[in-house]
Design a protein around this motif. Structure first.
Motif, PDB file in Angstrom:
ATOM      1  N   TYR A  66       0.831  -1.200   0.000  1.00 36.41           N
ATOM      2  CA  TYR A  66       0.000   0.000   0.000  1.00 36.41           C
ATOM      3  C   TYR A  66       0.865   1.248   0.000  1.00 36.41           C
ATOM      4  N   ALA A  67       0.396   2.275  -0.727  1.00 37.55           N
ATOM      5  CA  ALA A  67       1.025   3.595  -0.685  1.00 37.55           C
ATOM      6  C   ALA A  67       0.271   4.393   0.378  1.00 37.55           C
ATOM      7  N   VAL A  68       1.016   5.016   1.290  1.00 37.07           N
ATOM      8  CA  VAL A  68       0.411   5.715   2.422  1.00 37.07           C
ATOM      9  C   VAL A  68       0.921   7.157   2.472  1.00 37.07           C
ATOM     10  N   ALA A  69       0.016   8.089   2.772  1.00 35.19           N
ATOM     11  CA  ALA A  69       0.409   9.479   3.000  1.00 35.19           C
ATOM     12  C   ALA A  69      -0.217   9.914   4.321  1.00 35.19           C
ATOM     13  N   LEU A  70       0.596  10.501   5.193  1.00 34.83           N
ATOM     14  CA  LEU A  70       0.076  10.973   6.478  1.00 34.83           C
ATOM     15  C   LEU A  70       0.899  12.140   6.994  1.00 34.83           C
ATOM     16  N   THR A  71       0.289  12.892   7.887  1.00 38.10           N
ATOM     17  CA  THR A  71       0.968  14.003   8.542  1.00 38.10           C
ATOM     18  C   THR A  71       1.155  13.635   9.998  1.00 38.10           C
ATOM     19  N   ALA A  72       2.361  13.813  10.510  1.00 32.82           N
ATOM     20  CA  ALA A  72       2.646  13.471  11.909  1.00 32.82           C
ATOM     21  C   ALA A  72       3.503  14.556  12.537  1.00 32.82           C
ATOM     22  N   ALA A  73       3.313  14.745  13.832  1.00 33.88           N
ATOM     23  CA  ALA A  73       4.119  15.705  14.587  1.00 33.88           C
ATOM     24  C   ALA A  73       4.884  14.956  15.665  1.00 33.88           C
ATOM     25  N   VAL A  74       6.181  15.205  15.726  1.00 35.64           N
ATOM     26  CA  VAL A  74       7.027  14.626  16.761  1.00 35.64           C
ATOM     27  C   VAL A  74       7.754  15.792  17.422  1.00 35.64           C
ATOM     28  N   GLY A  75       7.324  16.140  18.623  1.00 32.88           N
ATOM     29  CA  GLY A  75       7.906  17.317  19.276  1.00 32.88           C
ATOM     30  C   GLY A  75       7.681  18.537  18.399  1.00 32.88           C
ATOM     31  N   PRO A  76       8.735  19.308  18.128  1.00 33.57           N
ATOM     32  CA  PRO A  76       8.583  20.523  17.319  1.00 33.57           C
ATOM     33  C   PRO A  76       8.544  20.257  15.820  1.00 33.57           C
ATOM     34  N   VAL A  77       8.786  19.014  15.401  1.00 30.66           N
ATOM     35  CA  VAL A  77       8.834  18.695  13.971  1.00 30.66           C
ATOM     36  C   VAL A  77       7.493  18.129  13.515  1.00 30.66           C
ATOM     37  N   LYS A  78       6.877  18.823  12.531  1.00 30.65           N
ATOM     38  CA  LYS A  78       5.633  18.329  11.939  1.00 30.65           C
ATOM     39  C   LYS A  78       5.885  18.194  10.449  1.00 30.65           C
ATOM     40  N   ALA A  79       5.562  17.043   9.891  1.00 33.10           N
ATOM     41  CA  ALA A  79       5.856  16.825   8.477  1.00 33.10           C
ATOM     42  C   ALA A  79       4.832  15.903   7.846  1.00 33.10           C
ATOM     43  N   ARG A  80       4.769  15.985   6.518  1.00 26.39           N
ATOM     44  CA  ARG A  80       3.922  15.088   5.725  1.00 26.39           C
ATOM     45  C   ARG A  80       4.816  13.967   5.208  1.00 26.39           C
ATOM     46  N   VAL A 107      10.575  10.835  20.533  1.00 27.58           N
ATOM     47  CA  VAL A 107      10.133   9.954  19.448  1.00 27.58           C
ATOM     48  C   VAL A 107       9.312   8.799  20.018  1.00 27.58           C
ATOM     49  N   ASP A 108       9.788   8.170  21.097  1.00 28.87           N
ATOM     50  CA  ASP A 108       9.047   7.080  21.737  1.00 28.87           C
ATOM     51  C   ASP A 108       7.691   7.566  22.242  1.00 28.87           C
ATOM     52  N   GLY A 109       7.688   8.750  22.858  1.00 25.60           N
ATOM     53  CA  GLY A 109       6.434   9.315  23.374  1.00 25.60           C
ATOM     54  C   GLY A 109       5.432   9.553  22.252  1.00 25.60           C
ATOM     55  N   ALA A 110       5.923  10.081  21.117  1.00 22.61           N
ATOM     56  CA  ALA A 110       5.046  10.326  19.971  1.00 22.61           C
ATOM     57  C   ALA A 110       4.504   9.014  19.422  1.00 22.61           C
ATOM     58  N   ALA A 111       5.357   7.996  19.327  1.00 24.03           N
ATOM     59  CA  ALA A 111       4.922   6.691  18.808  1.00 24.03           C
ATOM     60  C   ALA A 111       3.857   6.084  19.715  1.00 24.03           C
ATOM     61  N   ARG A 112       4.054   6.177  21.019  1.00 23.56           N
ATOM     62  CA  ARG A 112       3.068   5.629  21.963  1.00 23.56           C
ATOM     63  C   ARG A 112       1.743   6.376  21.864  1.00 23.56           C
ATOM     64  N   LYS A 113       1.826   7.696  21.681  1.00 20.44           N
ATOM     65  CA  LYS A 113       0.608   8.495  21.571  1.00 20.44           C
ATOM     66  C   LYS A 113      -0.167   8.128  20.307  1.00 20.44           C
ATOM     67  N   ILE A 114       0.546   7.990  19.186  1.00 18.58           N
ATOM     68  CA  ILE A 114      -0.095   7.632  17.925  1.00 18.58           C
ATOM     69  C   ILE A 114      -0.716   6.239  18.032  1.00 18.58           C
ATOM     70  N   ALA A 115       0.017   5.286  18.627  1.00 13.99           N
ATOM     71  CA  ALA A 115      -0.500   3.921  18.781  1.00 13.99           C
ATOM     72  C   ALA A 115      -1.745   3.911  19.666  1.00 13.99           C
ATOM     73  N   ALA A 116      -1.702   4.661  20.768  1.00 12.17           N
ATOM     74  CA  ALA A 116      -2.853   4.708  21.684  1.00 12.17           C
ATOM     75  C   ALA A 116      -4.079   5.288  20.983  1.00 12.17           C
ATOM     76  N   GLU A 117      -3.875   6.354  20.203  1.00 16.56           N
ATOM     77  CA  GLU A 117      -4.990   6.978  19.481  1.00 16.56           C
ATOM     78  C   GLU A 117      -5.530   6.026  18.413  1.00 16.56           C
ATOM     79  N   PHE A 118      -4.631   5.310  17.730  1.00 16.12           N
ATOM     80  CA  PHE A 118      -5.075   4.344  16.720  1.00 16.12           C
ATOM     81  C   PHE A 118      -5.981   3.291  17.356  1.00 16.12           C
ATOM     82  N   PHE A 119      -5.542   2.691  18.471  1.00 18.50           N
ATOM     83  CA  PHE A 119      -6.326   1.608  19.063  1.00 18.50           C
ATOM     84  C   PHE A 119      -7.611   2.117  19.705  1.00 18.50           C
ATOM     85  N   LYS A 120      -7.612   3.356  20.170  1.00 16.41           N
ATOM     86  CA  LYS A 120      -8.850   3.940  20.684  1.00 16.41           C
ATOM     87  C   LYS A 120      -9.860   4.051  19.536  1.00 16.41           C
ATOM     88  N   ARG A 121      -9.430   4.607  18.405  1.00 15.36           N
ATOM     89  CA  ARG A 121     -10.325   4.754  17.251  1.00 15.36           C
ATOM     90  C   ARG A 121     -10.723   3.398  16.679  1.00 15.36           C
TER      91      ARG A 121
END
Length: 196
Positions: free
Chosen positions: A44-58, A126-140
């Motif tokens: 699959y080709a995937v496009a997403l926007t993510a923020a890790v601390g002060p860095v936000k990127a597509r 980075v670990d904190g951001a990954a955990r937050k994204i994973a938690a939000e994914f499983f909540k949804r």
């Protein structure tokens, strides 16, 4: 970075497996996901926007499913480029086990590497951001599965409702004109960092 967690899903194993392979459901559940499109067999080709601390990127990248043992397990291999922000790549082993008649336990172990600006931020953020994204994914994801069982209209109505909720949240965030939204994010980052 390594992440190992388990989650109980409110559906039988077959239903959980179907949802994990449904790109429409995954698109709604992955935070910041803009698109997931088939790009070959189990790729699959995937496009997403993510923020890790002060860095936000597509990020644009590819996700491939391997070692598929339906409806029990597979491995997700992923890689993505975020321009000046850097890159991320890794894999995740996902396993489903029955947990009673109408419940399934999902286990996953993920490992990832980041480079560029993301690598300069520090592993704790980075670990904190990954955990937050994973938690939000499983909540949804849990909400999608739970609501899908209660709604006789199928998943489409649920997906539209969640998408509308996301659009409303995005509009509210943009109305904050930079005042309220950054403070909310700062508080949530602080909470995640202190938990790690």
């Amino acid at each position: 970075m390594e992440l190992t967690e388990s989650h109980t899903l409110p559906v039988p194993q077959e239903r959980a497996w179907e949802a994990l392979n449904d790109t429409a459901i995954l698109k709604v559940c992955i935070p910041g996901c803009e698109s997931i499109e088939a790009d070959g067999e189990n790729t699959y080709a995937v496009a997403l926007t993510a923020a890790v601390g002060p860095v936000k990127a597509r990020f644009k990248g590819r996700m491939q499913l391997a070692d598929i043992d339906a409806p029990r397990s597979y491995t997700i291999q992923f890689e993505g480029q975020g321009g000046a922000a850097g890159f991320g790549k890794g894999d995740a082993r996902v396993t489903l086990e029955p947990a009673g008649e109408n419940a399934t336990t999902l286990h996953y172990t993920a490992s990832a590497q980041v480079g560029g600006k993301l690598a300069q931020i520090g592993s704790r953020l980075v670990d904190g951001a990954a955990r937050k994204i994973a938690a939000e994914f499983f909540k949804r994801f849990g909400e999608q599965l739970g609501a899908g069982d209660q709604d006789d209209g199928g998943d489409d109505g649920v997906i539209e409702a969640v998408a509308a909720q996301d659009e409303t949240h995005t509009a509210e965030g943009s109305d904050a004109a930079g005042g309220e939204e950054p403070q909310k994010r700062k508080r949530s980052w602080t909470a995640w960092i202190s938990k790690s």
